[in-house]
Design an enzyme around this catalytic site. Structure first.
Site, short mmCIF file in Angstrom:
data_model
loop_
_atom_site.label_atom_id
_atom_site.label_comp_id
_atom_site.label_asym_id
_atom_site.label_seq_id
_atom_site.Cartn_x
_atom_site.Cartn_y
_atom_site.Cartn_z
N ASN A 82 -12.23 29.36 -14.67
CA ASN A 82 -12.75 30.07 -13.41
C ASN A 82 -11.80 31.29 -13.36
OD1 ASN A 82 -13.62 31.29 -11.06
ND2 ASN A 82 -13.10 29.62 -9.75
N LYS A 137 -12.15 33.79 -11.60
CA LYS A 137 -12.46 34.39 -10.17
C LYS A 137 -12.54 35.99 -10.41
CE LYS A 137 -9.76 30.64 -8.68
NZ LYS A 137 -8.88 29.74 -7.68
N HIS A 157 -17.62 26.53 -4.67
CA HIS A 157 -16.01 26.74 -4.85
C HIS A 157 -15.56 26.93 -3.51
CE1 HIS A 157 -11.94 28.13 -5.81
NE2 HIS A 157 -12.31 27.59 -6.86
N GLU A 188 -13.47 28.75 -2.29
CA GLU A 188 -13.22 29.95 -1.83
C GLU A 188 -14.39 30.49 -1.43
OE1 GLU A 188 -11.39 31.60 -5.49
OE2 GLU A 188 -9.78 30.10 -4.84
N GLU A 244 -11.98 19.45 -6.33
CA GLU A 244 -11.13 20.27 -6.27
C GLU A 244 -10.26 20.38 -4.79
OE1 GLU A 244 -11.46 23.86 -9.33
OE2 GLU A 244 -12.34 24.40 -7.36
N GLY A 280 -4.46 26.87 -6.56
CA GLY A 280 -3.57 28.13 -6.63
C GLY A 280 -2.15 27.79 -5.87
N SER A 315 -4.65 23.84 -9.64
CA SER A 315 -3.26 23.78 -10.25
C SER A 315 -3.07 23.10 -11.61
CB SER A 315 -2.12 23.69 -9.26
OG SER A 315 -2.09 24.42 -8.26
P1 PGA Z 1 -6.21 27.05 -9.82
O1 PGA Z 1 -7.60 27.28 -9.33
O2 PGA Z 1 -6.30 26.35 -11.31
O3 PGA Z 1 -5.64 28.61 -9.97
O4 PGA Z 1 -5.56 26.31 -9.02
C1 PGA Z 1 -8.81 26.39 -9.70
C2 PGA Z 1 -9.94 26.89 -9.27
O5 PGA Z 1 -10.11 27.46 -8.11
O6 PGA Z 1 -11.06 26.34 -9.77
#
Ligand code: PGA
Length: 253
Positions: free
Chosen positions: A12, A14, A99, A101, A169, A175, A215
């Site tokens: 992803n 983003k 997601h 976000e 997640e 992140g 992460s």
């Molecule tokens: P990250 O994000 O691996 O940077 O923690 C995962 C995600 O948001 O899908």
């Protein structure tokens, strides 16, 4: 891992990536040889502006592409939205929906996420439906209940192993460099599998790929991917480095 399920590692990106970053996809393709491809599926979900050129760059590589969101609607006066059919037209086969976000920054409810997943399936795009608890919910001992509630509200009825991917997640792990313990991931993924059986039936539940995300890095991928009922990873930050993304995928293979 679940032995009978072919793992999927999805990147992803983003809101990262310009044309020059198509080189990342090309480098991933270079490292994804036939033996590797025999063991694990890969997908790259770049920003919408790069979906078509990424799909073109990956022709012949067996690496799939996908969007990071899709509209609940098929077409029409929805400025700024992108439909699942448009993702398919740009070569995509997956769409991340729900997601955290999107849920947090755009106020997407379970009902919205479900409508997006349904719209994706209608266009023959496989939704990667994301669920996960916040830090407060985990600390209050409500993680399992919250995730089950999200599953009940977000998954289209009649989904099968071929038409649905679920990604767990934990919001606090995205992140941040923090990850749950292997035991916590095992408990959650088993609970998700059980809830899927209740919602979709045993056959579908037994085959749906359950990704872990939050992460994931080369240094922790082997431990996380060895957990029962973890059938791959949804990778954010580390998917922007071809070497890291491939190392994570190798941990699945
Ligand atoms: P990250 O994000 O691996 O940077 O923690 C995962 C995600 O948001 O899908």
């Amino acid at each position: 891992m679940t032995r009978s399920i072919r793992p999927l590692v999805a990147g992803n990106w983003k809101m990262n990536g310009l044309k020059a970053d198509l080189a990342i996809a090309a480098e991933v393709a270079k490292g994804y040889d036939a033996e590797f491809a025999g063991a694990v599926d890969l997908a790259i979900c770049p920003p919408a502006s790069l979906l078509y050129p990424t799909s073109v760059a990956l022709i012949g590589s067996r690496i799939a592409t996908g969007g990071q969101d899709c509209s609940t609607q098929a077409s029409g006066a929805f400025t700024g939205e992108i439909s699942a059919a448009m993702l398919a037209d740009a070569g995509g086969t997956f769409a991340i929906v729900g997601h955290s976000e999107r849920r947090t920054l755009h106020g997407e409810s379970n009902a919205t996420v479900k409508a997006k997943a349904e719209a994706a399936q209608k266009a023959r795009i496989v939704p990667i439906v994301c669920v996960g608890e916040t830090k407060d919910e985990r600390e209050a001992g409500k993680a399992l209940a919250m995730v089950k509630k999200q599953l009940r509200g977000s998954l289209p009825e009649g989904s099968t192993a071929a038409t649905l991917v679920v990604a767990y997640e934990p919001v606090w792990a995205i992140g941040t460099g923090l990850t749950p313990t292997a035991a916590d991931v095992a408990e959650m993924h088993e609970a998700i599998r059980t809830e899927l059986a209740r919602l979709l039936g045993k056959a579908a539940a037994a085959g749906v790929r359950l990704l872990y995300g939050g992460s994931v890095k080369p240094s922790n991928a082997a431990e996380l991917m060895n957990v029962a009922n973890v059938d791959g990873a949804l990778v954010g930050g580390a998917s922007l480095k071809a070497g890291d993304f491939l190392a994570i995928a190798r941990a699945c293979a």
